[in-house]
Enzyme design. Structure first.
Site, PDB file in Angstrom:
ATOM      1  N   THR A 265       1.020  -1.381  -0.129  1.00 46.90           N
ATOM      2  CA  THR A 265      -0.210   0.403   0.012  1.00 46.90           C
ATOM      3  C   THR A 265       1.103   1.316  -0.182  1.00 46.90           C
ATOM      4  OG1 THR A 265      -0.007  -0.059   2.324  1.00 46.90           O
ATOM      5  CG2 THR A 265      -2.262  -1.137   1.210  1.00 46.90           C
TER       6      THR A 265
ATOM      7  N   PHE B  30       3.722   4.535  -0.027  1.00 48.45           N
ATOM      8  CA  PHE B  30       4.418   4.453  -1.254  1.00 48.45           C
ATOM      9  C   PHE B  30       4.889   3.150  -1.243  1.00 48.45           C
ATOM     10  CE2 PHE B  30       4.470   8.717   0.925  1.00 48.45           C
ATOM     11  CZ  PHE B  30       4.005   9.885   0.176  1.00 48.45           C
TER      12      PHE B  30
ATOM     13  N   GLU C 245      -0.084  -8.290   5.350  1.00 47.94           N
ATOM     14  CA  GLU C 245      -1.612  -8.540   4.939  1.00 47.94           C
ATOM     15  C   GLU C 245      -2.412  -9.726   5.409  1.00 47.94           C
ATOM     16  OE1 GLU C 245      -2.824  -5.907   3.767  1.00 47.94           O
ATOM     17  OE2 GLU C 245      -0.744  -4.197   3.526  1.00 47.94           O
TER      18      GLU C 245
ATOM     19  N   ALA D 140       7.680  -8.221   8.973  1.00 47.71           N
ATOM     20  CA  ALA D 140       9.153  -7.533   7.888  1.00 47.71           C
ATOM     21  C   ALA D 140      10.485  -7.506   9.442  1.00 47.71           C
ATOM     22  CB  ALA D 140       9.036  -6.401   7.119  1.00 47.71           C
TER      23      ALA D 140
ATOM     24  N   LEU E 104       7.882   1.117   5.797  1.00 46.40           N
ATOM     25  CA  LEU E 104       7.369   0.165   6.674  1.00 46.40           C
ATOM     26  C   LEU E 104       6.497   1.188   7.398  1.00 46.40           C
ATOM     27  CD1 LEU E 104       9.188  -2.870   8.565  1.00 46.40           C
ATOM     28  CD2 LEU E 104       7.690  -2.709   6.454  1.00 46.40           C
TER      29      LEU E 104
ATOM     30  N   TYR F  53       4.052  15.854  15.145  1.00 46.73           N
ATOM     31  CA  TYR F  53       4.893  14.663  14.195  1.00 46.73           C
ATOM     32  C   TYR F  53       6.285  14.599  14.660  1.00 46.73           C
ATOM     33  CZ  TYR F  53       6.129  12.071  10.553  1.00 46.73           C
ATOM     34  OH  TYR F  53       6.360  10.889   9.723  1.00 46.73           O
TER      35      TYR F  53
HETATM   36  P1  NAD Z   1       1.129   2.494   4.632  1.00 49.16           P
HETATM   37  O1  NAD Z   1       0.377   1.797   5.862  1.00 49.16           O
HETATM   38  O2  NAD Z   1       0.039   2.358   3.479  1.00 49.16           O
HETATM   39  O3  NAD Z   1       1.561   1.768   4.170  1.00 49.16           O
HETATM   40  C1  NAD Z   1       2.335   0.187   5.063  1.00 49.16           C
HETATM   41  C2  NAD Z   1       3.369  -0.963   4.654  1.00 49.16           C
HETATM   42  O4  NAD Z   1       3.480  -1.557   5.231  1.00 49.16           O
HETATM   43  C3  NAD Z   1       2.478  -1.562   3.808  1.00 49.16           C
HETATM   44  O5  NAD Z   1       2.404  -3.122   3.225  1.00 49.16           O
HETATM   45  C4  NAD Z   1       1.925  -2.834   5.367  1.00 49.16           C
HETATM   46  O6  NAD Z   1       1.863  -4.164   4.603  1.00 49.16           O
HETATM   47  C5  NAD Z   1       3.965  -2.956   5.442  1.00 49.16           C
HETATM   48  N1  NAD Z   1       3.686  -3.361   6.860  1.00 49.16           N
HETATM   49  C6  NAD Z   1       2.969  -2.756   8.200  1.00 49.16           C
HETATM   50  N2  NAD Z   1       4.068  -3.532   9.322  1.00 49.16           N
HETATM   51  C7  NAD Z   1       4.005  -5.086   8.533  1.00 49.16           C
HETATM   52  C8  NAD Z   1       5.497  -6.251   9.499  1.00 49.16           C
HETATM   53  N3  NAD Z   1       4.729  -5.583  10.602  1.00 49.16           N
HETATM   54  N4  NAD Z   1       4.987  -6.810   8.303  1.00 49.16           N
HETATM   55  C9  NAD Z   1       6.045  -6.733   6.760  1.00 49.16           C
HETATM   56  N5  NAD Z   1       4.982  -5.635   6.574  1.00 49.16           N
HETATM   57  C10 NAD Z   1       4.106  -4.272   7.675  1.00 49.16           C
HETATM   58  O7  NAD Z   1       2.258   3.497   4.423  1.00 49.16           O
HETATM   59  P2  NAD Z   1       3.274   5.208   4.161  1.00 49.16           P
HETATM   60  O8  NAD Z   1       1.748   5.690   4.165  1.00 49.16           O
HETATM   61  O9  NAD Z   1       3.485   4.440   2.575  1.00 49.16           O
HETATM   62  O10 NAD Z   1       4.045   4.974   5.045  1.00 49.16           O
HETATM   63  C11 NAD Z   1       5.038   4.177   4.001  1.00 49.16           C
HETATM   64  C12 NAD Z   1       6.174   4.892   4.835  1.00 49.16           C
HETATM   65  O11 NAD Z   1       6.129   6.466   4.279  1.00 49.16           O
HETATM   66  C13 NAD Z   1       6.821   5.403   6.428  1.00 49.16           C
HETATM   67  O12 NAD Z   1       7.754   4.849   6.457  1.00 49.16           O
HETATM   68  C14 NAD Z   1       5.787   7.020   6.652  1.00 49.16           C
HETATM   69  O13 NAD Z   1       5.883   8.071   7.716  1.00 49.16           O
HETATM   70  C15 NAD Z   1       6.617   7.649   5.403  1.00 49.16           C
HETATM   71  N6  NAD Z   1       5.404   8.814   5.322  1.00 49.16           N
HETATM   72  C16 NAD Z   1       4.518   9.206   4.672  1.00 49.16           C
HETATM   73  C17 NAD Z   1       3.617   9.792   4.627  1.00 49.16           C
HETATM   74  C18 NAD Z   1       2.213   9.527   4.137  1.00 49.16           C
HETATM   75  O14 NAD Z   1       1.803  11.538   4.537  1.00 49.16           O
HETATM   76  N7  NAD Z   1       1.211   8.943   4.228  1.00 49.16           N
HETATM   77  C19 NAD Z   1       4.881  11.226   4.171  1.00 49.16           C
HETATM   78  C20 NAD Z   1       5.847  10.936   4.080  1.00 49.16           C
HETATM   79  C21 NAD Z   1       6.591   9.947   4.670  1.00 49.16           C
HETATM   80 NA    NA Z   2       3.637   1.483   1.693  1.00 49.30          NA
END
Ligand code: NAD
Ligand code: NA
Length: 396
Positions: free
Chosen positions: A50, A52, A74, A111, A138, A234
């Protein structure tokens, strides 16, 4: 069964397989429309299902023609329950990748565990030999520490003093004041254990040790900075401490990668609607004002636009990778533009339940939130009976 969104708080309990497939197809089409990127050829994405991470996997495969291994946590469908969106996304991704003759396999598991790291290394050894890019994306509220067996929980709290500011319930559009009590030292420490750089470092140690990193390999993790209004909860709060740790870890990993001529980077990404960000107080109100402002200026991006630009204009532009004074790649540059931030700050002062429909993009927020779960896509028949069991082809 006709699958409808069932909301509970910040999550949706259902997901639509056809809608998730449409979401993945739309992202693939976007990446293809931007042309090929001379980039990585064998990519490991940790957190690939999901947000990024998924967008990174899609850009790797359909922008760079890369073989990808995706790791995620998932749930498949079970009696009376749909699968989680990341499950359907990954099934659709593999199907599309395989249709184009691209290697794509996935591992579904924790993971943070040693076992999943070993499984991934075995898979790389057997199928790819080595990888030249490792994306670490993650986002998790908990981490079971593989050495101590302790389950750590992250929190979203300010540090030092109580924080009060406006927030919105994006389901109802109601703007209210939220007050969050400051974290104690345990909250800070636990958040750093869950969302800081330790696990990223453990992954890279294991990959280096197993000799599965190609010469010149890169690894990348994602961070966030954001505006003053969200700073206390944050960047200067518990999650910010974890991001400080993650960013510092990049330098340590880079040292360890010198042997393979590789390097670790953190990319600071834009604020976007994902499952992770919807749960953070204050952020949804900021995002709805930001979306309105960036859409008006014609510079709005979603995860896929961000990742496509990251790959084509930062990582693989043919130039040296540009970084800020702290060594970070900045793909939040448009969000942080002075004219954007000034406008959002001015709107923030006016934001109320009454004004938000006009000054904010609540509709865009809701749409993006529904899209996360495969709802609200054009071209999907949501009235159709949807009974098929969806499998991720590489997972037996
Ligand atoms: P998301 O919730 O969409 O994706 C999280 C992913 O991690 C998923 O694929 C999920 O299956 C996986 N995951 C979670 N726990 C797990 C585990 N124990 N084992 C294996 N896989 C696991 O999150 P996102 O918003 O895409 O965030 C990803 C990164 O980007 C994070 O570091 C977040 O801080 C960073 N980020 C997010 C934003 C935002 O606005 N959403 C902005 C900048 C940076
Ligand atoms: Na992600």
């Amino acid at each position: 069964m006709i699958i409808e969104p069932r909301m509970r708080g910040f999550i949706c309990l259902t997901a639509h397989p056809k809608g998730c497939e449409q979401n993945v197809k739309n992202q693939i089409n976007y990446v293809k429309s931007k042309g090929k990127i001379e980039g990585a050829k064998k990519v490991l994405v940790i957190g690939a299902s999901t947000g990024f991470g998924l967008a990174s996997r899609i850009t790797s495969a359909f922008g760079c023609d890369a073989a990808t291994i995706g790791v995620f946590f998932e749930k498949p469908a079970s009696e009376g329950k749909t699968a989680t969106p990341g499950w359907y996304n990954s099934a659709a991704f593999e199907k599309e990748a395989h249709n184009e003759g691209l290697y794509a396999k996935s591992i579904n598991g924790d993971a943070f565990s040693n076992e999943v790291k070993e499984q991934v290394i075995d898979l790389i050894k057997n199928d790819l030999g080595q990888v030249d890019l490792v994306i670490y994306s993650l986002a998790s509220p908990v981490r079971l520490h593989p050495m101590t067996g302790v389950l750590h929980r992250s929190t979203l709290k300010p540090i030092g003093s109580t924080f009060t500011n406006s927030t919105v319930d994006f389901h109802t559009g109601k703007v209210s004041q939220v007050t969050i009590e400051p974290a104690n030292q345990d909250d800070i420490d636990n958040t750093v254990v869950v969302m800081g750089g330790e696990d990223w470092s453990m992954w890279m140690d294991a990959l280096i040790e197993a000799n599965v990193l190609a010469t010149g390999a890169m690894t990348l993790a994602y961070s966030y900075i954001g505006p003053e209004v969200t700073e206390a909860v944050y960047r200067k709060g518990t999650i910010g401490r974890a991001k400080d740790h993650l960013e510092a870890t990049a330098f340590e990993i880079s040292k360890k990668m010198e042997g393979v001529g590789g390097k670790a980077y953190v990319s600071v990404n834009k604020a976007l609607v994902t499952q992770a960000s919807s749960a953070i107080p204050v952020i949804p109100l900021y995002i709805s004002l930001l979306y309105k402002t960036m859409k008006e200026k014609g510079i709005h991006e979603g995860c896929i636009e961000q990742m496509q630009r990251l790959y084509s204009q930062r990582l693989y532009s043919g130039q040296e990778i540009p970084t800020d004074s702290k060594g970070r790649i900045r793909i939040d540059d448009w969000e942080m533009r002075e004219d954007v931030q000034d406008q959002v700050a001015a709107l923030w002062k006016e934001a109320s339940t009454e004004t938000l429909p006009a000054i904010g993009d609540l509709a865009g927020y809701k749409q993006d939130f529904l899209n996360l779960f495969g709802f609200g896509f054009e071209g999907v028949d949501y009235q159709a009976d949807t009974n098929e069991l969806v499998d991720i082809s590489s997972i037996k």
